[in-house]
Design a protein around this motif. Structure first.
Motif, short mmCIF file in Angstrom:
data_model
loop_
_atom_site.label_atom_id
_atom_site.label_comp_id
_atom_site.label_asym_id
_atom_site.label_seq_id
_atom_site.Cartn_x
_atom_site.Cartn_y
_atom_site.Cartn_z
N THR A 185 18.84 -27.19 -1.21
CA THR A 185 18.60 -29.28 -1.58
C THR A 185 16.69 -29.38 -1.54
O THR A 185 16.35 -30.28 -1.97
CB THR A 185 19.62 -30.12 -0.41
N ASP A 192 23.61 -30.60 -7.54
CA ASP A 192 23.01 -30.46 -6.15
C ASP A 192 24.48 -30.27 -6.09
O ASP A 192 25.49 -31.36 -5.51
CB ASP A 192 22.56 -30.99 -5.37
N GLU A 193 25.64 -28.61 -5.44
CA GLU A 193 26.72 -28.58 -5.59
C GLU A 193 27.62 -29.73 -6.41
O GLU A 193 28.40 -30.57 -5.33
CB GLU A 193 26.82 -28.52 -3.85
MG LIG Z 1 22.37 -28.80 0.10
#
Ligand SMILES: [Mg+2]
Ligand SMILES: Nc1ncnc2c1ncn2[C@@H]1O[C@H](COP(=O)(O)OP(=O)(O)OP(=O)(O)O)[C@@H](O)[C@H]1O
Lengths: 351, 291
Positions: free
Chosen positions: A45, A160-161
């Motif tokens: 991240t 992000d995920e």
């Molecule tokens: Mg992360």
């Protein structure tokens, strides 16, 4: 065109004894889908936030189309990030959420409306424009978030995920949708995940990151067949590692001399680890192999439905081998067996 | 299921009875008084003449209507400005750990301070004989402290508004800080990556997100400032006079007949506040239903 270059990127946080991101170098070609893969806390991240401009790097550069992004404020970079928890604005309906980026640009209402409809079609969610985020399922929310990110044609899409909050069945569906849309729009994309299988299924290339450091950056296939180091191999399910010494251009190990022809042979040090995937090992009760054949004993046999897994001891070294369906007939624990490591399927690593 | 419910109702009954007797009993008795029912002075008839007197008699109507105007102005202005100051204050310092800690501490100290003390503080600082006036005349900015603008005991209620802003901004601030904290910065970061500049992030992200909390806090502050007595009593003028002060003077009147007027006025104040609260609930409910 959107070629991204990340150059010697470093980020430190107070209270951390190592850099959160440590000297990361990589290049992503226009239109590629790259996965950042690594365990929690490895800095995925943080890298994304530096690319968007939400964090400033301590060192290094981020270059998009041969121009550094660093002096450009986040809102002008054209780099859109989709967060793990969707973050749909709760006070806006779906249409307003999707149209947000265009509204910020001051674009005409009718144009926005038309574009919003296009985007909702693209993510296969027509007819829900007037609903509120609360009235949507997790999968629907994720699609809306994707449509909202794509509407202004970003130069770079950072996910992000995006799938981690979805259940397994929805995850497959969303993953396919993301790949389809990504190829259709040809938008350069970074996809963050800590799921190795997910990365393999959707990425053109995988950047494997541990503790802020890039371990390996290559195609999914290579992670299985030509991993760069033991860590990378292990992350992708590698279990067989044979310590070997290079003596006079031959590789000598505890199980004997190994015939090695890997394309990296000239880059290898004197002491290396040789790895081989369990599914690439061949077994036989008789010695039918012309090279890299070693005699061992079966330690255990486990049948898992589609495969049979054997653990074999050769001279104190344990190797795991996986054969399709029932494996070899009439063989039992403790039996003698010949193990074949095909020379084109083994791979040597310096560390 | 039914048994459970009965149990709950039974266990809630004693506290409810106390609340109902004390609260509604008091209001009911006050309401009776406002209708002229005062057995203590031998008045038993029931009528609305006290209400009429307060609102329309020659003697009180001017005082009442200007007072109502002043009340609305002071409450709206102070609530709105306190909310605005608190919002910008909270936004400005929320990311700086040190300022946040200091402000939280100061404002937390301010919260339990009686309004009376704040009002006296206002006189001390802002009146024509106060610190600011003397300071300004020392510096030669004004000729004498008497040239200092009338900010305390002025007919526009500036002193009252200032005192309320000072006090209620703390309340808003603490609420806003906790809301902003719980929202985190993700929404703003997302909006920024979608191309929203600083102003747009404020207008289209922060404001709508904090609005529900800001709004309910405003109602509390508004209702309080509309009905409170001590600050306007200390910082106000004889005319125009805010309604709670006017009501209190009725009660101070040795003539017990005036008590009905005082009660009538108190009930009018309560009604106005209640109407505003109901209106607010209707607004928010309508919004929830739409969601
Ligand atoms: Mg992360
Ligand atoms: N704003 C911050 N301040 C201080 N430390 C931070 C901050 N953001 C991240 N870190 C630290 O930096 C490291 C990397 O964090 P990051 O969020 O990039 O990890 P990640 O790979 O995204 O993990 P996850 O898979 O859990 O999301 C972590 O140790 C984290 O605690």
């Amino acid at each position: 065109m959107s070629d991204l270059k990340i150059i010697k990127l470093v980020k430190n946080f107070v209270g951390m004894d190592r850099p959160a991101v440590n000297n990361v170098n990589l290049k992503i070609n226009s239109g590629e889908l790259v996965a950042f893969l690594g365990p929690s806390g490895c800095g995925k991240t943080t890298i994304l936030k530096m690319i968007t401009g939400l964090f400033a790097p301590d060192n290094g550069d981020i270059v998009l189309d041969n121009k550094s992004l660093l002096p450009i404020p986040t809102e002008k970079r054209g780099v859109v990030m989709v967060f793990q928890n969707y973050l749909l604005f709760p006070y806006m309906n779906v249409n307003e959420n999707v149209g947000f980026a265009l509204k910020m640009k001051g674009i005409d209402k009718n144009v926005i409306e038309k574009k919003v409809r296009e985007m909702l079609d693209l993510v296969k969610l027509p007819d829900i424009g007037f609903r509120r985020p609360k009235q949507l399922s997790g999968g629907q929310q994720q699609r809306v978030a994707l449509a909202r990110a794509l509407i202004a044609s970003p130069r770079l899409l950072l996910l992000d995920e995006p799938l981690s909050n979805l259940d397994a069945h929805l995850r497959d569906e969303m993953r396919d949708l993301i790949v389809t849309i990504q190829k259709e729009l040809n938008v350069t994309t970074i996809f963050v995940t800590h799921d190795q299988e997910e990365a393999v299924l959707l990425a053109d290339k995988i950047a494997l990151i541990f503790d802020g450091e890039l371990q390996n950056y290559t195609s999914p296939k290579n992670y299985y067949e030509q991993p760069k180091n033991i860590k990378a191999a292990k992350f992708f399910g590698g279990v067989n590692f044979i310590k070997s010494k290079k003596i006079n251009n031959e590789f000598i190990s505890d199980i004997g001399k190994i015939n090695y022809v890997g394309e990296n042979i000239n880059d290898l040090n004197d002491e290396i680890n040789i790895t081989v995937r369990p599914e690439n090992i061949k077994l036989s009760k008789t010695n039918d192999f012309d090279h890299n054949s070693f005699k061992g004993n079966i330690k255990s046999i486990i049948f898992s439905g589609t495969h049979t897994r054997y653990k074999i001891i050769i001279n104190n070294l344990e190797l795991e081998c996986s054969l399709q369906s029932l494996g070899i007939k009439n063989i039992n624990q403790g039996d003698e067996i010949f193990v074949h490591l095909p020379k084109d399927k083994i791979w040597g690593m310096n560390d | 299921m039914g048994g459970e419910r009965l149990k709950i109702i039974l266990s809630l009954t004693p506290p409810l009875l106390i609340i109902i007797t004390l609260f509604f009993g008091g209001i009911f008795y006050g309401f009776l008084q406002s209708l002229g029912y005062q057995p203590a002075i031998g008045k038993y008839d029931i009528n609305f003449s006290a209400y009429y007197n307060v609102m329309f008699s020659e003697r009180y109507s001017k005082l009442f209507w200007t007072g109502l105007g002043l009340n609305l102005w002071v409450s709206f202005a102070s609530t709105f400005l306190a909310a605005v100051f608190a919002l910008f204050g909270a936004l400005a310092i929320r990311k700086t750990f040190f300022a946040k800690t200091v402000c939280n501490f100061i404002y937390s100290l301010n919260l339990p301070m009686p309004h009376l003390v704040v009002a006296v503080g206002m006189i001390f600082v802002f009146s024509q004989s106060g610190l600011l006036a003397r300071f300004a005349s020392q510096l030669g900015l004004i000729n004498s402290p008497g040239d200092f603008p009338v900010l305390v005991r002025d007919k526009y209620g500036f002193g009252i508004i200032l005192a309320y802003i000072w006090k209620e901004a703390a309340f808003f601030f603490i609420i806003l800080m906790s809301v902003l904290q719980s929202l985190g910065e993700n929404f703003e970061e997302l909006a920024q990556s979608l191309g929203a500049n600083r102003w747009q992030r404020f207008r289209y992200v922060i404001l709508p997100l904090v609005m529900p909390n800001l709004f309910s806090a405003s109602i509390i502050v508004f209702a309080f400032s509309f009905g409170a007595y001590e600050v306007p009593a200390l910082l106000g003028v004889i005319y125009p006079q805010m309604l709670p002060v006017m009501a209190f003077e009725f009660f101070l009147n040795p003539d017990l007949n005036a008590r009905s007027e005082g009660m009538a006025l108190s009930i009018i104040i309560a009604l106005i506040v209640m109407i505003l609260v109901v209106f607010y609930f209707w607004l928010t409910q309508a919004k929830i239903r739409k969601d």
